[in-house]
Design a protein around this motif. Sequence first.
Motif, short mmCIF file in Angstrom:
data_model
loop_
_atom_site.label_atom_id
_atom_site.label_comp_id
_atom_site.label_asym_id
_atom_site.label_seq_id
_atom_site.Cartn_x
_atom_site.Cartn_y
_atom_site.Cartn_z
N ASP A 93 50.92 79.30 8.29
CA ASP A 93 50.21 79.53 9.55
C ASP A 93 49.26 78.37 9.84
OD1 ASP A 93 51.04 82.45 10.08
OD2 ASP A 93 50.29 82.51 8.02
N PHE A 94 48.76 77.74 8.77
CA PHE A 94 47.85 76.61 8.90
C PHE A 94 48.41 75.43 8.12
CE2 PHE A 94 45.08 80.26 9.58
CZ PHE A 94 44.32 79.86 10.68
N ASP A 122 41.60 76.80 16.55
CA ASP A 122 42.85 76.09 16.28
C ASP A 122 42.63 74.99 15.23
OD1 ASP A 122 44.41 77.45 18.28
OD2 ASP A 122 43.36 76.27 19.80
N ARG A 169 45.98 74.90 12.88
CA ARG A 169 47.06 75.88 13.04
C ARG A 169 48.38 75.15 13.25
NH1 ARG A 169 45.27 81.17 13.54
NH2 ARG A 169 43.04 81.31 14.03
#
Length: 333
Positions: A93-94, A122, A169
């Motif tokens: 996800d990151f 973000d 992100r």
Amino acid sequence: MLKKYPKVSIIIPVYNAVNTLPTCLDALRAQSYPVLEFIFINDCSTDASVQLLDAFAADYLEEGELDVKVLHHTKNQGVAVARNTGLNAATGDFLYYVDADDSLVPDTITLAVENAEKTEADIVGFNWFLTFDKNERKMNQPAFNTPWDALEKMMQGTMRWNLWLFLVRRSLYENNQIRFTPNMNMGEDLLVMVKLFGVAEKVAYIDEVLYRYRQSNSASLTKTYSIDHIQQVTANVKEVEAFLIDSPYATKLGNLIAYLKLNIKLPLLISDQTSQYKRWLNWFPEANAFTMENKSLPWRTRILQFAAVKKQFWLLKLYYYFVIRLVYGVIYR
């Protein structure tokens, strides 16, 4: 109910890093965050780096951890392509980057993800240590609250754009088709971070020192750019300029592009070589008229640049020997 942790992909390009890689691997192994994907890109190393990576991966397999990927290039392609290889393989996800020369503190990912989740950011930025053989110095990023705030500070020269200073992100990359330009291995982090901040909606900064950027000695504070390096940086800066001019922030730019160009070529003045000073004069010459305009920089930096424009090279050499070699040489011994 067990908490669901977002996955973080950590991308580590590796090329002939056998001397520093053990410290880097120890730091990765010590991370407190529970859901990590390590992606190593062996860019055709000729030393024992591969064996160290294989041993690291084997340790995790034995412990039941499956998210370790060791990817191999069949020929050396440079850090830009290596990072793209890592990006294409990432499933987190990151995203976060670590250089094989460096290390990070145990709670780096934990603190960054917690902040990102809390603020819905973000991009999350933080501070770092400039680490030498025998000591280290805390280096602070300025606080930023909006994407434009970060972009402005980067162009003013008060904020660094190194990839390892930010957790991002992955959707920001994928939704906006952001990648590194192959073979453009100098200034590639500037280009990508400008694009990421340019499309980000929310950003956050935490006043914590979470990364250790390693320099071998005080001589590493000075840089010599080859013609090829300058050409690569120039190409990336031109793409940055085109991106910003075509962005929603275009009307805010003012003299900031000129300030960025002056900041990019400033390392050429941290030298005792007249040839470097002359190279500075001819690189982005359109920015030379703005040497005294950027009030965000310390006066000594503006004076150095002004002296270069006026070809007062003796002053640049005096600064180099007194400040860089003597003062910094003692501090960073």
